[in-house]
Design a protein around this motif. Structure first.
Motif, PDB file in Angstrom:
ATOM      1  N   HIS A  44       0.839  -1.193   0.000  1.00 38.46           N
ATOM      2  CA  HIS A  44       0.000   0.000   0.000  1.00 38.46           C
ATOM      3  C   HIS A  44       0.875   1.244   0.000  1.00 38.46           C
ATOM      4  CE1 HIS A  44      -3.415  -2.527   1.288  1.00 38.46           C
ATOM      5  NE2 HIS A  44      -2.545  -3.095   2.101  1.00 38.46           N
ATOM      6  N   LEU A  45       0.332   2.316  -0.566  1.00 35.64           N
ATOM      7  CA  LEU A  45       0.885   3.638  -0.354  1.00 35.64           C
ATOM      8  C   LEU A  45      -0.018   4.347   0.642  1.00 35.64           C
ATOM      9  CD1 LEU A  45       1.634   4.871  -4.017  1.00 35.64           C
ATOM     10  CD2 LEU A  45       3.076   3.472  -2.515  1.00 35.64           C
ATOM     11  N   PHE A  46       0.592   5.169   1.479  1.00 35.51           N
ATOM     12  CA  PHE A  46      -0.174   5.986   2.420  1.00 35.51           C
ATOM     13  C   PHE A  46       0.281   7.422   2.228  1.00 35.51           C
ATOM     14  CE2 PHE A  46      -0.568   7.902   6.742  1.00 35.51           C
ATOM     15  CZ  PHE A  46      -1.957   7.938   6.775  1.00 35.51           C
ATOM     16  N   ILE A  47      -0.643   8.258   1.748  1.00 37.01           N
ATOM     17  CA  ILE A  47      -0.317   9.628   1.364  1.00 37.01           C
ATOM     18  C   ILE A  47      -1.016  10.600   2.310  1.00 37.01           C
ATOM     19  CG2 ILE A  47      -0.237  11.279  -0.536  1.00 37.01           C
ATOM     20  CD1 ILE A  47       1.142   8.646  -1.176  1.00 37.01           C
ATOM     21  N   THR A  48      -0.281  11.578   2.809  1.00 35.91           N
ATOM     22  CA  THR A  48      -0.848  12.664   3.602  1.00 35.91           C
ATOM     23  C   THR A  48      -0.548  13.979   2.881  1.00 35.91           C
ATOM     24  OG1 THR A  48       1.070  13.271   4.960  1.00 35.91           O
ATOM     25  CG2 THR A  48      -0.189  11.314   5.646  1.00 35.91           C
ATOM     26  N   PRO A  49      -1.039  15.098   3.363  1.00 35.08           N
ATOM     27  CA  PRO A  49      -0.743  16.373   2.704  1.00 35.08           C
ATOM     28  C   PRO A  49       0.748  16.709   2.646  1.00 35.08           C
ATOM     29  CG  PRO A  49      -2.672  16.618   4.093  1.00 35.08           C
ATOM     30  CD  PRO A  49      -2.110  15.254   4.380  1.00 35.08           C
ATOM     31  N   THR A  50       1.550  16.084   3.517  1.00 36.92           N
ATOM     32  CA  THR A  50       2.984  16.423   3.538  1.00 36.92           C
ATOM     33  C   THR A  50       3.912  15.222   3.472  1.00 36.92           C
ATOM     34  OG1 THR A  50       2.986  16.413   5.964  1.00 36.92           O
ATOM     35  CG2 THR A  50       2.557  18.528   4.874  1.00 36.92           C
ATOM     36  N   GLN A  51       3.394  14.011   3.674  1.00 30.63           N
ATOM     37  CA  GLN A  51       4.248  12.831   3.759  1.00 30.63           C
ATOM     38  C   GLN A  51       3.763  11.746   2.801  1.00 30.63           C
ATOM     39  OE1 GLN A  51       7.025  12.742   5.720  1.00 30.63           O
ATOM     40  NE2 GLN A  51       6.560  14.844   6.377  1.00 30.63           N
ATOM     41  N   SER A  52       4.682  10.843   2.431  1.00 31.93           N
ATOM     42  CA  SER A  52       4.323   9.696   1.592  1.00 31.93           C
ATOM     43  C   SER A  52       5.060   8.462   2.099  1.00 31.93           C
ATOM     44  CB  SER A  52       4.665   9.961   0.125  1.00 31.93           C
ATOM     45  OG  SER A  52       6.015  10.368  -0.019  1.00 31.93           O
ATOM     46  N   PHE A  53       4.321   7.380   2.289  1.00 37.04           N
ATOM     47  CA  PHE A  53       4.857   6.137   2.839  1.00 37.04           C
ATOM     48  C   PHE A  53       4.509   4.986   1.901  1.00 37.04           C
ATOM     49  CE2 PHE A  53       3.691   9.019   6.236  1.00 37.04           C
ATOM     50  CZ  PHE A  53       4.776   8.996   7.102  1.00 37.04           C
ATOM     51  N   ILE A  54       5.351   3.947   1.917  1.00 33.31           N
ATOM     52  CA  ILE A  54       5.043   2.718   1.195  1.00 33.31           C
ATOM     53  C   ILE A  54       5.192   1.556   2.170  1.00 33.31           C
ATOM     54  CG2 ILE A  54       7.430   2.542   0.296  1.00 33.31           C
ATOM     55  CD1 ILE A  54       6.178   1.145  -2.190  1.00 33.31           C
ATOM     56  N   ALA A  55       4.154   0.732   2.272  1.00 37.12           N
ATOM     57  CA  ALA A  55       4.129  -0.388   3.208  1.00 37.12           C
ATOM     58  C   ALA A  55       4.124  -1.694   2.421  1.00 37.12           C
ATOM     59  CB  ALA A  55       2.895  -0.307   4.102  1.00 37.12           C
ATOM     60  N   VAL A  56       5.172  -2.496   2.614  1.00 40.79           N
ATOM     61  CA  VAL A  56       5.288  -3.787   1.929  1.00 40.79           C
ATOM     62  C   VAL A  56       5.863  -4.810   2.897  1.00 40.79           C
ATOM     63  CG1 VAL A  56       5.583  -2.806  -0.389  1.00 40.79           C
ATOM     64  CG2 VAL A  56       7.588  -3.174   1.054  1.00 40.79           C
ATOM     65  N   ASP A  57       5.730  -6.094   2.539  1.00 45.03           N
ATOM     66  CA  ASP A  57       6.327  -7.131   3.381  1.00 45.03           C
ATOM     67  C   ASP A  57       7.740  -7.458   2.907  1.00 45.03           C
ATOM     68  OD1 ASP A  57       6.237  -9.046   1.279  1.00 45.03           O
ATOM     69  OD2 ASP A  57       4.223  -9.685   1.862  1.00 45.03           O
ATOM     70  N   PHE A  58       8.357  -8.449   3.570  1.00 43.26           N
ATOM     71  CA  PHE A  58       9.769  -8.777   3.374  1.00 43.26           C
ATOM     72  C   PHE A  58      10.139  -8.995   1.914  1.00 43.26           C
ATOM     73  CE2 PHE A  58      13.038 -12.052   2.856  1.00 43.26           C
ATOM     74  CZ  PHE A  58      14.104 -11.455   3.520  1.00 43.26           C
ATOM     75  N   ARG A  59       9.217  -9.555   1.127  1.00 45.40           N
ATOM     76  CA  ARG A  59       9.529  -9.872  -0.271  1.00 45.40           C
ATOM     77  C   ARG A  59       9.879  -8.638  -1.091  1.00 45.40           C
ATOM     78  NH1 ARG A  59       4.041 -12.538  -1.857  1.00 45.40           N
ATOM     79  NH2 ARG A  59       3.382 -10.805  -0.529  1.00 45.40           N
ATOM     80  N   TYR A  60       9.419  -7.462  -0.642  1.00 44.81           N
ATOM     81  CA  TYR A  60       9.532  -6.260  -1.467  1.00 44.81           C
ATOM     82  C   TYR A  60      10.324  -5.125  -0.815  1.00 44.81           C
ATOM     83  CZ  TYR A  60       5.755  -8.639  -3.953  1.00 44.81           C
ATOM     84  OH  TYR A  60       5.003  -9.560  -4.639  1.00 44.81           O
ATOM     85  N   TYR A  61      10.966  -5.379   0.337  1.00 42.73           N
ATOM     86  CA  TYR A  61      11.695  -4.295   1.011  1.00 42.73           C
ATOM     87  C   TYR A  61      12.707  -3.640   0.073  1.00 42.73           C
ATOM     88  CZ  TYR A  61      10.014  -6.099   5.565  1.00 42.73           C
ATOM     89  OH  TYR A  61       9.253  -6.514   6.625  1.00 42.73           O
ATOM     90  N   GLU A  62      13.567  -4.452  -0.497  1.00 41.47           N
ATOM     91  CA  GLU A  62      14.649  -3.906  -1.333  1.00 41.47           C
ATOM     92  C   GLU A  62      14.089  -3.274  -2.603  1.00 41.47           C
ATOM     93  OE1 GLU A  62      18.888  -5.291  -3.394  1.00 41.47           O
ATOM     94  OE2 GLU A  62      17.713  -6.709  -2.191  1.00 41.47           O
TER      95      GLU A  62
END
Length: 363
Positions: A44-62
């Protein structure tokens, strides 16, 4: 010019503000790629008015770190969803948008349960597809990718006389087309290749069979290629063997309908108005009941996306949009004829991206 992820995020945040969202959860793979460059297809992506995050499991960290360096990585461990309540709390989120047209009811229920257990006062807000609205207008880079994908499809059609051998089945021909496109630069197929002969071609989304391609019967081929995750979509219908009068009559009607649509579709009209151009030609010829699908659909990261060219579409067609134009006539027991091109609106008019011959359908 190509758009940066930062430019796309800025436009998305404007839409978020219009919808009074403090945060947006982006789960659709195509939207994740469009906004972040992450091509893993999960997380998932998590977007706020000032920040952006990406949440993934171990398979996709790198992979996420490499493809989405502007995003803060949140590691999902053992499937636990604690990352989301923690971010919602730290970012003071009160109205959280989610992609209601993509996630399942089960996923929604789990999301709602997670928020309930966290004790946070967060309202889940349905958003059909905010990122999809941005994707309707293609950048020059996106159009270039679709042009390359279209060129691969064109090359496959040019190779048809050498690919189609006597006694070949629909399934074998579909495989030969797929092999050709992959060997000429396509990624995975954007959809399963259709090769349908005779009465099977009267099914708009026919399944290929272990039946031999027959002389004197329509052979409908619908396929696309994919370059840098962008798709093309093209259909050609040909007649192996000697020409016959019924094929020529139906083919000429479909070709005239498509050509009229290509000539008359312009920016500013609705998808409904565009659809009506071709539908009128087919209807006046007496085959209106045999053209049961829409005239076209958007083409991009998905092979079916906005805009929609259909009898009920209120989508406004704009410069930079890429879509198909694909009228057809389908006669049960005999077969079907569809002609489809991927095209774009440029300077108010249609420009074809797929360029395969359709004036001589006899092979």
């Amino acid at each position: 010019m190509s758009q940066s992820n930062g430019q796309r995020l800025a436009l998305l945040r404007k839409l978020m503000a219009e919808n009074e969202l403090d945060g947006l959860l982006v789960s659709k793979p195509e939207n994740q790629y469009y906004l972040s460059g992450f091509s893993g297809g999960e997380g998932h992506l998590f977007i706020t008015p000032t920040q952006s995050f990406i949440a993934v499991d171990f398979r996709y960290y790198e992979q996420a770190e490499n493809e989405s360096p502007d995003y803060t990585l949140c590691k999902i461990i053992n499937g636990r969803s604690l990352w989301l309540p923690e971010l919602l709390s730290s970012e003071s989120i009160r109205r959280l948008g989610f992609e209601s047209s993509f996630i399942t009811f089960e996923q929604y229920s789990k999301l709602k349960n997670t928020l309930s257990k966290s004790g946070l006062n967060v309202l889940l807000v349905e958003t059909a597809d905010l990122a999809g609205k941005l994707r309707k207008i293609k950048s020059e880079n996106e159009i270039d990718c679709i042009k390359q994908a279209s060129a691969i499809g064109d090359a496959a059609f040019s190779a048809l006389p050498s690919l189609l051998t006597p006694g070949m089945t629909e399934r074998e021909l579909a495989w030969e087309l797929e092999k050709f496109m992959k060997s000429h630069g396509s990624q995975s197929m954007p959809f399963e290749v259709i090769a349908a002969t005779g009465a099977n071609s009267a099914l708009p989304h026919a399944q290929t069979r272990p039946e031999a391609v027959a002389d004197g019967q329509p052979l409908l081929m619908d396929y696309g290629a994919k370059v840098s995750w962008y798709a093309s979509d093209m259909t050609r219908t040909v007649l192996p063997g000697k020409p016959n009068s019924q094929f020529k009559r139906i083919y000429d009607i479909v070709l005239a309908a498509q050509q009229k649509a290509i000539d008359q579709i312009h920016s500013g009209m609705t998808g409904q108005e565009a659809d009506a151009i071709a539908r009128e030609v087919i209807g006046k010829a007496g085959y209106g009941a045999n053209f049961g699908h829409s005239l076209g659909h958007g083409v991009g990261l998905e092979v079916h996306e906005e805009p929609h060219l259909s009898p009920r579409s209120t989508d406004i067609l704009e410069n930079g949009m890429v879509f198909s134009i694909e009228p057809g006539i389908y006669l049960p027991g005999w077969g079907g004829i569809r002609i489809e091109d991927t095209c774009m609106l440029k300077n108010g008019k249609i420009e074809l991206l797929s360029k395969s011959d359709k004036q001589n359908p006899y092979i």
